[in-house]
Design an enzyme around this catalytic site. Sequence first.
Site, PDB file in Angstrom:
ATOM      1  N   ASP A  56     -31.829  58.219  26.686  1.00 45.10           N
ATOM      2  CA  ASP A  56     -31.455  59.624  26.783  1.00 45.10           C
ATOM      3  C   ASP A  56     -30.636  59.758  28.060  1.00 45.10           C
ATOM      4  O   ASP A  56     -31.178  59.762  29.157  1.00 45.10           O
ATOM      5  CB  ASP A  56     -32.733  60.481  26.835  1.00 45.10           C
ATOM      6  CG  ASP A  56     -32.454  61.949  27.115  1.00 45.10           C
ATOM      7  OD1 ASP A  56     -31.267  62.344  27.155  1.00 45.10           O
ATOM      8  OD2 ASP A  56     -33.432  62.702  27.295  1.00 45.10           O
ATOM      9  N   GLU A  97     -29.309  64.490  20.534  1.00 40.38           N
ATOM     10  CA  GLU A  97     -30.573  64.637  21.267  1.00 40.38           C
ATOM     11  C   GLU A  97     -31.642  65.418  20.491  1.00 40.38           C
ATOM     12  O   GLU A  97     -32.777  64.939  20.372  1.00 40.38           O
ATOM     13  CB  GLU A  97     -30.298  65.290  22.627  1.00 40.38           C
ATOM     14  CG  GLU A  97     -29.641  64.307  23.585  1.00 40.38           C
ATOM     15  CD  GLU A  97     -28.807  64.960  24.671  1.00 40.38           C
ATOM     16  OE1 GLU A  97     -28.877  66.195  24.824  1.00 40.38           O
ATOM     17  OE2 GLU A  97     -28.070  64.235  25.362  1.00 40.38           O
ATOM     18  N   ASP A 111     -33.478  72.599  22.687  1.00 44.55           N
ATOM     19  CA  ASP A 111     -33.276  71.591  23.730  1.00 44.55           C
ATOM     20  C   ASP A 111     -32.426  72.163  24.860  1.00 44.55           C
ATOM     21  O   ASP A 111     -31.199  72.246  24.749  1.00 44.55           O
ATOM     22  CB  ASP A 111     -32.608  70.358  23.090  1.00 44.55           C
ATOM     23  CG  ASP A 111     -32.347  69.232  24.093  1.00 44.55           C
ATOM     24  OD1 ASP A 111     -32.678  69.396  25.286  1.00 44.55           O
ATOM     25  OD2 ASP A 111     -31.813  68.201  23.682  1.00 44.55           O
TER      26      ASP A 111
END
Lengths: 544, 114
Positions: free
Chosen positions: A10, A174, A196
């Site tokens: 990430d 993501e 997110d």
Amino acid sequence: MTSRLVLGIDLGTSNSVGAIHWEDGHWSVVSDAHDKTIQPSVLSFHPNGSVLVASAARKRRLVDPKNTIYSAKRLIGRPFSSRQVQEIIPRLSYRVTEGPAQQVMVSVRNHLLSVSQVSALILQHIEKLADKVAGQHVPQVVVTVPANFNEAQRAATRQAARLAGLDVLRIINEPTAAALAYGHGMDESKTILVYDLGGGTFDVTVLRVSRGIFEVLGTAGDTHLGGDDLDERLTEAMVEAFMQQHHYDLNMNEMAILRLRSVAEKAKCTLSDKESLAVHVRELAYGPGGISLDLEYRATRDRLEGLVADLVERTIGICDEAMTLAQLRTDAVDEIVLVGGMTRMPLVQRSVTSFFSRKPVTSINPDEVVAVGAAIQGASLLGTLPASQGHVPSLLLDVTPRTLAVATVGGFCQILIPRNAQIPTEHTRTFTTGADYQTAVTIRVCQGEHRRFEKNVMLGELRLEGLRPAPRGEVRIAVTFEIDSDGLLKVSARDQDSGEIQSAAMRVVAVDEDNDSAWGTDGQPPLVDEDILGQLPDDEGTRS
Amino acid sequence: MTMDQTNLANQVRPLVERLHRDLDRLSYYQLLSVGRTASTTAIQQAFYRRAVLLHPDRHFRLDDAELKAKINTVYKRISEAYRVLSTPPLRTLYDSRLLQGQLRLQQKDDESQS
């Protein structure tokens, strides 16, 4: 035999996290020698010639701001002249310039790095930590990007991973990664919404999860909305308070602003747990006669919420947009998954709960879930993910977040691939020549939702050459635009009459493909000094 | 390539070969193997069954480039079928075109000159 381990990374605006998927179907989040899993996405070029990464680099932000690079993700894959880059430049303490192919270049000490090179060093850092944890080289990676990253931003991220010497199995979104981690092994069919809010970007994605299949129904977001913007608001409020106390404008004092921003970030985090906090910063500036001026600021949760209410409201508007795209009503959502450190903020949780009339899931770690999902997707691609109880081993059906279009006469756009189309997908359009005996055609390609070409993000130019010379209109070329499973665009062209394949190379703006191996003057990546990692004293100059 | 993916490739090979050969002769309903009156849910389930076998990601490490290319082509068409049949207005339009013998719903080929 190739390794069956895979690393999910990430790569965040503020922090990056890695997770390994092991052969036995388990995963673990990668930690450093200090047991930290969250690695700041920061580089610092030390006067002794070494390059510090992550925590060690972060500590240099206030000591050596000009040579410490952060928030590179806000610049990646964007042309230097774009509004987003020009807006962010005044907020950066390091110097950026324009490089080849309109790229943003970072200028530190005697190095000139592309943003992809900056990100490459961060990716490399995560990979080295993973190697230590695994006891072997783990070169196969899945890297995540915000769902709303465009083609150029994805290409630049992929280039970063290649520069880091990694084998990129896939670039995934993501929020989708978070859903994969959350919905892995889930039994019932459910509709999941992932909210997110990261350091620099906001994404919301709605998925249907059914026996191992993850179908993205809608995704929306803002690649320039995140925790950084909240910090900025609090910083401005403190500058204002200082002005009232001392009649001194801190905006003229770059160092003071940097210190305040760091204080603001910490205060913001503290206010997620506490109602109020006394901020005291000594010697922030010097007044007449050289007397030191301190900041006294009472930060309260109420006040902070007032300062950022419109930003949080914007995220709710984007949730609404995603629900519309998914053609669902808010009550159709079964689970809400919050991702990103910013979602710890009570205002965010309250706003989401009230919009969906449903409490978000609290069982996941919002900082690590994306990296874990990326690792799961990697294992799924390699076929090492065990299927359980009649489930498919996680299959992701993702969409393209932005409409892909070409320029037509009058500056308008003609849609090729609509937003929210499931990938892989392809669409073919026919183009003809506009002039007699024309042997080349240039097609301008953009991504975005506006009807006018110039309001969208220009992706690049597609040039078709070696056309059969003929009167205008007689040559018909079928151009096929394909978005592959990676979300990357491929273009091919064919003369419809002769059946001949035309060359169709597309140059993507803000990604210098030719420069894949160039690392400055000597062609070598800067040497990253790992030994210094974590050994520097905490020398951030603020006491709050 | 992993054992699982080898097995899967062998399992789907006849299906892929058949669909690839007949790609331009099959309606969206035939591609998904559903009836003309199938509900949206039934269409979705049928698509999922196909996706599990034919999504390119399920054959990521497949060495047979020819089969891989066919899987990719077939999957994109199946995905197109799903998109149209699961979007009510598009499905209505498609049904009327199908009566006229048109098997695919395609964007009008606009002619752009540059």
